[in-house]
Design a protein around this motif. Structure first.
Motif, short mmCIF file in Angstrom:
data_model
loop_
_atom_site.label_atom_id
_atom_site.label_comp_id
_atom_site.label_asym_id
_atom_site.label_seq_id
_atom_site.Cartn_x
_atom_site.Cartn_y
_atom_site.Cartn_z
N SER A 27 1.29 -8.29 -16.82
CA SER A 27 2.62 -7.70 -16.13
C SER A 27 1.72 -7.22 -15.11
O SER A 27 2.74 -6.26 -14.72
CB SER A 27 3.01 -7.53 -16.71
OG SER A 27 2.51 -6.57 -17.38
N TRP B 56 2.74 -11.39 -10.56
CA TRP B 56 4.03 -11.06 -9.61
C TRP B 56 3.48 -11.58 -8.14
O TRP B 56 3.61 -10.84 -7.12
CB TRP B 56 4.07 -9.37 -9.57
CG TRP B 56 4.90 -9.01 -11.09
CD1 TRP B 56 4.31 -8.11 -12.10
CD2 TRP B 56 6.30 -9.34 -11.36
NE1 TRP B 56 5.61 -8.57 -13.20
CE2 TRP B 56 6.32 -8.92 -12.66
CE3 TRP B 56 7.38 -10.34 -10.74
CZ2 TRP B 56 8.32 -9.78 -13.45
CZ3 TRP B 56 8.37 -10.71 -11.37
CH2 TRP B 56 7.84 -9.83 -12.85
N GLN C 97 6.79 -19.06 -13.57
CA GLN C 97 8.06 -18.45 -13.07
C GLN C 97 9.27 -17.97 -15.04
O GLN C 97 9.29 -17.54 -14.27
CB GLN C 97 8.92 -19.35 -12.07
CG GLN C 97 8.29 -20.45 -11.10
CD GLN C 97 7.38 -18.75 -11.05
OE1 GLN C 97 8.99 -18.17 -10.02
NE2 GLN C 97 6.73 -19.25 -10.13
N LYS D 144 7.65 -14.95 -15.21
CA LYS D 144 8.05 -13.43 -14.95
C LYS D 144 9.37 -13.49 -15.29
O LYS D 144 9.52 -12.06 -15.24
CB LYS D 144 8.67 -14.11 -13.14
CG LYS D 144 6.89 -14.11 -12.14
CD LYS D 144 7.59 -14.86 -11.10
CE LYS D 144 6.47 -14.63 -10.07
NZ LYS D 144 7.07 -15.45 -8.96
N LEU D 145 10.37 -14.70 -15.87
CA LEU D 145 11.66 -13.99 -16.85
C LEU D 145 10.89 -12.97 -18.17
O LEU D 145 12.00 -12.20 -18.11
CB LEU D 145 12.52 -15.31 -17.27
CG LEU D 145 13.32 -14.51 -17.49
CD1 LEU D 145 14.37 -14.12 -16.42
CD2 LEU D 145 13.94 -16.67 -17.67
N ALA E 59 9.77 -9.74 -17.12
CA ALA E 59 11.14 -9.02 -16.59
C ALA E 59 11.98 -8.01 -17.32
O ALA E 59 12.22 -7.46 -17.38
CB ALA E 59 11.65 -10.02 -15.33
N LEU E 60 12.53 -9.53 -18.09
CA LEU E 60 13.07 -8.48 -19.61
C LEU E 60 12.41 -8.09 -20.31
O LEU E 60 12.73 -6.78 -20.69
CB LEU E 60 13.58 -9.98 -20.00
CG LEU E 60 14.16 -10.90 -19.56
CD1 LEU E 60 14.64 -12.25 -20.78
CD2 LEU E 60 15.96 -10.33 -19.21
N GLU E 61 11.12 -8.24 -20.23
CA GLU E 61 10.05 -7.08 -21.41
C GLU E 61 9.94 -5.85 -20.76
O GLU E 61 10.53 -4.80 -21.28
CB GLU E 61 8.53 -7.94 -20.90
CG GLU E 61 7.79 -6.70 -22.59
CD GLU E 61 8.55 -7.13 -24.58
OE1 GLU E 61 8.51 -6.66 -25.12
OE2 GLU E 61 9.56 -8.18 -24.35
N SER E 62 10.08 -6.18 -19.41
CA SER E 62 10.13 -4.82 -18.50
C SER E 62 11.21 -3.57 -18.26
O SER E 62 11.14 -2.92 -18.44
CB SER E 62 9.78 -4.59 -17.05
OG SER E 62 10.20 -4.20 -16.06
N MET E 63 12.51 -4.65 -18.24
CA MET E 63 13.72 -3.93 -18.54
C MET E 63 13.76 -3.00 -19.82
O MET E 63 14.49 -2.26 -19.91
CB MET E 63 14.65 -5.38 -18.69
CG MET E 63 14.76 -6.07 -17.17
SD MET E 63 14.92 -4.43 -15.60
CE MET E 63 14.13 -5.04 -14.90
N PRO F 279 9.29 -5.99 -11.02
CA PRO F 279 9.63 -6.73 -11.93
C PRO F 279 11.52 -6.68 -11.60
O PRO F 279 12.19 -7.76 -11.71
CB PRO F 279 9.62 -6.01 -13.56
CG PRO F 279 7.87 -5.81 -13.36
CD PRO F 279 8.05 -5.12 -11.97
N TRP G 58 12.19 -9.46 -8.61
CA TRP G 58 12.01 -9.65 -8.48
C TRP G 58 13.62 -10.74 -9.86
O TRP G 58 14.03 -11.34 -8.96
CB TRP G 58 10.66 -10.79 -9.83
CG TRP G 58 10.92 -12.46 -9.72
CD1 TRP G 58 10.31 -12.63 -8.89
CD2 TRP G 58 11.18 -12.68 -10.95
NE1 TRP G 58 10.69 -13.77 -9.46
CE2 TRP G 58 11.38 -13.92 -11.09
CE3 TRP G 58 12.07 -11.90 -12.12
CZ2 TRP G 58 11.38 -14.75 -11.39
CZ3 TRP G 58 12.44 -13.40 -13.31
CH2 TRP G 58 12.22 -14.37 -13.00
N MET G 59 13.59 -9.32 -10.54
CA MET G 59 15.25 -10.09 -11.14
C MET G 59 16.23 -10.37 -10.28
O MET G 59 17.57 -11.03 -9.85
CB MET G 59 14.94 -8.93 -11.73
CG MET G 59 14.03 -9.23 -13.38
SD MET G 59 14.99 -10.71 -14.74
CE MET G 59 15.66 -8.68 -15.71
#
Lengths: 246, 117
Positions: free
Chosen positions: A197, A203, A226, A229-230, A233-237, B8, B11-12
């Motif tokens: 990450s 990235w 890809q 990445k999802l 990204a969800l983990e980071s949110m 992140p 990218w989202m």
């Protein structure tokens, strides 16, 4: 009956020349002859000073990757007849420093590979007496595609991002991380997330897709990236909204 | 511990923008950019279009479409400049210009939609 084809082989002997040059060799070929057979013919019969890596000659060991007419290929699985009437240009894999002739320095890749821990990580190993870790065919299918990677580095050679920025961790390392992340016996996803990450992890990728195109084992590293990445990204949110990892 | 960086989130927005703009932009451009102005189809009366845009739900959909498309563009433009023109050393300026333009565009869209409501 065999025809002949010209191989234009990149030579680089650091004690002799400061830049790679090309030597031409005429080699016989049949429809079964791989580019690697041509190189072996040169080495055995024409010029014993030529150096290159190879081992299994059947697409398993991943050591004979080279640029053939500008494209990253396993030379054992690339046939001279497909390039007739020639000439065929054989160069070292792009994006890597050249050590000698067709041999590149793979140290950067090897260092990146261990960073993603491409092995099964367990917090506590269960004792041998409890038997094996069992897995259903569906659980195997989750990661099987990524386990086909043979570390041949064709994807690094094809990746324009790696070419521009060698800090990028690269396609195979990410695909192999996913191979273990998606394995239900593994518990190392959190460790790998730290590495992947980062900005130079997933990235860096802009989804050019060349890695997947050149992969001789149909691993689809671009798809792995890809998908990850999802996940990242969800983990980071999640960690943003629930910083204590609730 | 995951180190925080905005990638992140960006990218989202890029990813969501790619999906919604691919689904909705072509038909809107075809209708309002070609079919109505060139007279291929009879355009709806302007007061009906205004009434539609004045509906809060339609305004939210339009606003989301515009904002996400702009952020999709910004991300793509930023990476195109980094890798295409190989000027990654100007990364801060490029990021400010790209995402800044998307933010300004979003604000203009919000203002216009507010005026029409």
């Amino acid at each position: 009956m065999s025809d002949h084809i010209t191989l234009q082989i990149a030579r680089y002997r650091p004690e002799q020349e400061s830049e790679p040059t090309f030597n031409e060799y005429e080699v016989p070929y049949t429809k079964e002859s791989a580019v690697l057979d041509g190189l072996n013919y040169v080495k055995d019969r024409l010029d014993g000073t030529l150096v290159y890596r190879w081992s299994c000659r059947m697409g398993i060991c991943g050591s004979c990757g080279m640029s053939v007419n500008g494209e990253p290929k396993l030379t054992c699985a690339t046939f001279l007849a497909d390039y007739a009437p020639g000439p065929v240009r054989v160069e070292p894999l792009r994006n890597f420093p050249i050590i000698r002739d067709l041999i590149v320095d793979i140290g950067d890749f090897m260092r990146k590979l261990v960073r993603v821990k491409p092995w099964i990580v367990r917090e506590v190993d269960k004792p041998l007496s409890e038997g094996e870790y069992r897995q259903t065919p569906e659980q195997l299918d989750e990661y099987k595609q990524f386990s086909m990677c043979i570390n041949c580095m064709l994807c690094y050679s094809a990746c324009p991002i790696y070419g521009l920025d060698p800090k990028f961790i690269g396609p195979a390392a990410i695909a192999l991380a996913q191979r273990y992340n998606l394995d239900n016996r593994d518990e190392g996803a959190g460790d790998r997330m730290e590495v992947l990450s980062e900005y130079d992890g997933i990235w860096g990728c802009t989804f050019v897709g060349e890695c997947t195109k050149v992969c001789p084992k149909h691993v689809d590293p671009a798809g792995a990236i890809q998908r990850y990445k999802l996940t990242a990204a969800l983990e980071s949110m999640k960690s943003f909204f629930a910083p204590r990892g609730a | 511990m995951i180190r925080r960086h905005p990638e992140p989130l960006l990218w989202m927005l890029f990813s969501a923008g790619g999906v919604v703009s691919a689904m909705l932009m072509p038909v809107l451009v075809l209708l309002f950019g070609l079919a109505y102005p060139l007279g291929w189809l009879t355009p709806p009366a302007s007061d009906r279009v205004r009434a539609l845009v004045a509906n809060p739900l339609a305004a939210i959909v339009l606003f989301s479409l515009i904002v996400l498309s702009l952020f999709h563009w910004a991300h793509r433009f930023r990476h195109t400049l980094y890798d295409g023109l190989q000027i990654k050393h100007l990364s801060e300026v490029i990021a400010v210009v790209s995402y800044g333009a998307a933010i300004v565009g979003s604000a203009v869209a919000a203002y216009l939609l507010w005026q029409l409501s």
